[in-house]
Design an enzyme around this catalytic site. Sequence first.
Site, PDB file in Angstrom:
ATOM      1  CB  SER A 165      -9.525   0.307   6.562  1.00  0.00           C
ATOM      2  OG  SER A 165     -10.567  -0.159   7.392  1.00  0.00           O
TER       3      SER A 165
ATOM      4  CG  HIS B  57      -7.440   1.892  10.185  1.00  0.00           C
ATOM      5  ND1 HIS B  57      -6.917   2.814  11.066  1.00  0.00           N
ATOM      6  CD2 HIS B  57      -8.788   2.068  10.221  1.00  0.00           C
ATOM      7  CE1 HIS B  57      -7.891   3.518  11.590  1.00  0.00           C
ATOM      8  NE2 HIS B  57      -9.053   3.063  11.110  1.00  0.00           N
TER       9      HIS B  57
ATOM     10  CG  ASP C  57     -12.153   0.974  11.083  1.00  0.00           C
ATOM     11  OD1 ASP C  57     -11.764   1.937  11.755  1.00  0.00           O
ATOM     12  OD2 ASP C  57     -12.039   0.913   9.849  1.00  0.00           O
TER      13      ASP C  57
ATOM     14  CG  MET D 126     -17.382  -0.042  13.741  1.00  0.00           C
ATOM     15  SD  MET D 126     -18.263   0.130  12.173  1.00  0.00           S
ATOM     16  CE  MET D 126     -16.899   0.495  11.081  1.00  0.00           C
TER      17      MET D 126
ATOM     18  CG  HIS E 115     -11.023   4.154  14.524  1.00  0.00           C
ATOM     19  ND1 HIS E 115     -11.608   4.581  13.349  1.00  0.00           N
ATOM     20  CD2 HIS E 115     -11.582   4.916  15.502  1.00  0.00           C
ATOM     21  CE1 HIS E 115     -12.461   5.547  13.607  1.00  0.00           C
ATOM     22  NE2 HIS E 115     -12.473   5.756  14.914  1.00  0.00           N
TER      23      HIS E 115
ATOM     24  CG  MET F 176     -15.350   4.097  15.363  1.00  0.00           C
ATOM     25  SD  MET F 176     -15.775   3.902  13.616  1.00  0.00           S
ATOM     26  CE  MET F 176     -14.625   2.595  13.180  1.00  0.00           C
TER      27      MET F 176
ATOM     28  CG  MET G   2     -13.903   9.923  12.447  1.00  0.00           C
ATOM     29  SD  MET G   2     -13.248   8.382  11.760  1.00  0.00           S
ATOM     30  CE  MET G   2     -14.562   7.887  10.627  1.00  0.00           C
TER      31      MET G   2
ATOM     32  CG  ASP H 244     -10.959   6.005   9.060  1.00  0.00           C
ATOM     33  OD1 ASP H 244     -11.265   5.577   7.932  1.00  0.00           O
ATOM     34  OD2 ASP H 244     -11.135   5.355  10.106  1.00  0.00           O
TER      35      ASP H 244
END
Length: 222
Positions: free
Chosen positions: A8, A33, A35, A37, A66, A68, A137, A175
């Site tokens: 990540s 990965h 992320d 957010m 991913h 979020m 998660m 994750d």
Amino acid sequence: MNHLIAPSILAADFANLQRDIEMINASDADLIHFDVMDGVFVPNISFGFPLLKAVKKYAQKPIDVHLMIVEPDRYLKEFAAAGAAIISVHYEVCPNLHRTVQYIKELGCKASVVLNPHTPVAVLEDIIQDLDQVLIMSVNPGFGGQKFIEHTYKKINDIRALADARKPDLFIEIDGGVDEHNAARLVAAGANVLVAGNSVFSAADPASAIANLKNLNAIARS
């Protein structure tokens, strides 16, 4: 199916991101990965399209995005165009989940649904056959470096049982808090994609940390 490792980059050194991407390229990692957010669905803000485009420029491994974020459907086309190979959306923010999953596939990406720690596996019973991946998660989403939630093992067992009955080739990704201490047990429970952030990028030798997560026999001997 051999398990995959997805470092990540949330834990990478952003001042030397090209260096860290090239380290992942040369390592035993299988995915990168990424992320995203939004500060609404989770109490943190990370990065978006410009950084994904920059990562894609240097990445030689598929990018596992991913999301979020709330209302992910508004941005799926842009994330696919920016370089996502896999797009994960949270069950908790998708009122029309089947439509969202189908749209991800229409964009040429693999479709993944994420479950927060409090969300039961049973909510996926009617859609699991349409998914390429389920992301469990193992911490509450929003921040790296959190302590692994032990209940995750039961959730992996539950999703693996459901997948064996309806989608045997499903990828089950974990994750949060993944490291050399729990990697073998996670794979034994049925996981086959491990996201690792701090355990990779805080290591003295990140490439060796990735190799150790990939080679569980080496972990068992150590």
